[in-house]
Design an enzyme around this catalytic site. Structure first.
Site, PDB file in Angstrom:
ATOM      1  N   GLY A 206       0.834  -1.187   0.000  1.00  0.00           N
ATOM      2  CA  GLY A 206       0.000   0.000   0.000  1.00  0.00           C
ATOM      3  C   GLY A 206       0.869   1.237   0.000  1.00  0.00           C
ATOM      4  N   TYR A 207       0.220   2.369  -0.256  1.00  0.00           N
ATOM      5  CA  TYR A 207       0.937   3.628  -0.404  1.00  0.00           C
ATOM      6  C   TYR A 207       0.462   4.639   0.627  1.00  0.00           C
ATOM      7  CZ  TYR A 207       2.723   1.510  -4.545  1.00  0.00           C
ATOM      8  OH  TYR A 207       3.363   0.654  -5.391  1.00  0.00           O
TER       9      TYR A 207
END
Length: 159
Positions: free
Chosen positions: A28-29
């Site tokens: 994820g970011y």
């Protein structure tokens, strides 16, 4: 500081007989901007915090640090934009280079890409017969963009 030089390709076909050792990846970011991304990745039994700069001609600065697996799980849940990227990764040796094949799942189900890391953008390498069209410079295929516009939402599935 490390420089990552990576080229990305679609596949003519999936070399199933070569897909023997897999690693499940969730990532994820925290930050996802054109000039920088901050990523959390769970890869098998390992976890990493990665900071990447802007891409210039398939190269960019990259800093990657191992972090505790539990911290990564919590950061994926608490701080990362959804949907998370989910994929199964295979590594294949071919003519002195390591190729990575990623089979995406979840919102990106059906997307399959191959990557090769090089010392420079113009470094010569031989492509296996299963390598197809190059998509290195097509931003739709950047993992960081697949959270904004997942493969399942693409208007035209010509790739």
């Amino acid at each position: 500081m490390a420089i990552e030089t990576e080229r990305k390709f679609l596949l003519h076909y999936l070399p199933s007989s070569l897909l023997v050792n897999s690693t499940l990846i969730r990532q994820g970011y925290i930050t996802n901007k054109k000039d920088r991304v901050v990523r959390i990745r769970l890869s098998g039994d390992s976890a990493f915090l990665t900071v990447k700069g802007a891409t210039h001609n398939a190269s960019r600065k990259e800093y990657e640090y191992p972090i505790p697996k539990q911290d990564a799980k919590e950061m994926l849940q608490l701080f990362c934009k959804k949907p998370l990227i989910k994929k199964t990764r295979y590594q294949i040796e071919f003519k002195g280079f390591e190729w990575i094949i990623d089979l995406f799942s979840g919102d990106n189900q059906g997307l399959v890409v191959a990557e090769i890391e090089l010392d420079s953008i113009d470094q010569a390498f031989e492509k296996p017969d299963w390598i197809g069209e190059e998509v290195t410079h097509d931003p739709r295929y950047f993992n960081s963009n697949l959270i904004e516009t997942p493969y399942s939402a693409w208007q035209s599935k010509d790739h």
